[in-house]
Design a protein around this motif. Structure first.
Motif, PDB file in Angstrom:
ATOM      1  N   ARG A   1       0.828  -1.211   0.000  1.00 36.93           N
ATOM      2  CA  ARG A   1       0.000   0.000   0.000  1.00 36.93           C
ATOM      3  C   ARG A   1       0.857   1.253   0.000  1.00 36.93           C
ATOM      4  O   ARG A   1       0.552   2.233  -0.661  1.00 36.93           O
ATOM      5  N   LEU A   2       1.949   1.221   0.763  1.00 39.05           N
ATOM      6  CA  LEU A   2       2.817   2.396   0.831  1.00 39.05           C
ATOM      7  C   LEU A   2       3.513   2.661  -0.496  1.00 39.05           C
ATOM      8  O   LEU A   2       3.749   3.798  -0.858  1.00 39.05           O
ATOM      9  N   THR A   3       3.858   1.597  -1.222  1.00 41.36           N
ATOM     10  CA  THR A   3       4.557   1.791  -2.489  1.00 41.36           C
ATOM     11  C   THR A   3       3.614   2.306  -3.573  1.00 41.36           C
ATOM     12  O   THR A   3       4.074   2.853  -4.556  1.00 41.36           O
ATOM     13  N   LYS A   4       2.301   2.139  -3.385  1.00 39.61           N
ATOM     14  CA  LYS A   4       1.338   2.637  -4.367  1.00 39.61           C
ATOM     15  C   LYS A   4       1.172   4.143  -4.286  1.00 39.61           C
ATOM     16  O   LYS A   4       0.674   4.767  -5.194  1.00 39.61           O
TER      17      LYS A   4
END
Length: 79
Positions: free
Chosen positions: A75-78
């Motif tokens: 989720r953080l990399t999105k």
């Protein structure tokens, strides 16, 4: 190939290595959660029935935690 492209490649590689180290440290920290100081590690623990069940339960809990952390990292990399 111009200098800007080469610099971008180097920066990406360095950032990738730093992120991988951070993820490794995070997994190590997550696997230590709930473990008592001085407790035997899974590799050194005797394999009798009661202890084996506790070990299996800890492994399942650690696996669930690792899966949650993996989902959060995705989720953080999105962003």
């Amino acid at each position: 190939m111009n200098a800007n492209r080469i610099i971008d490649m180097i920066v990406r590689r360095v950032i990738r290595q730093l992120v991988n180290r951070g993820v490794d440290k995070g997994f190590d920290a997550a696997s230590r959660i709930g473990r008592k100081p001085g407790a035997e590690t899974d590799g050194n623990a005797p394999q009798n029935g009661a202890n084996h069940n506790a070990t299996a339960q800890r492994q399942k809990q650690t696996m669930r935690q690792a899966q949650r952390l993996t989902r959060q990292a995705r989720r953080l990399t999105k962003l």
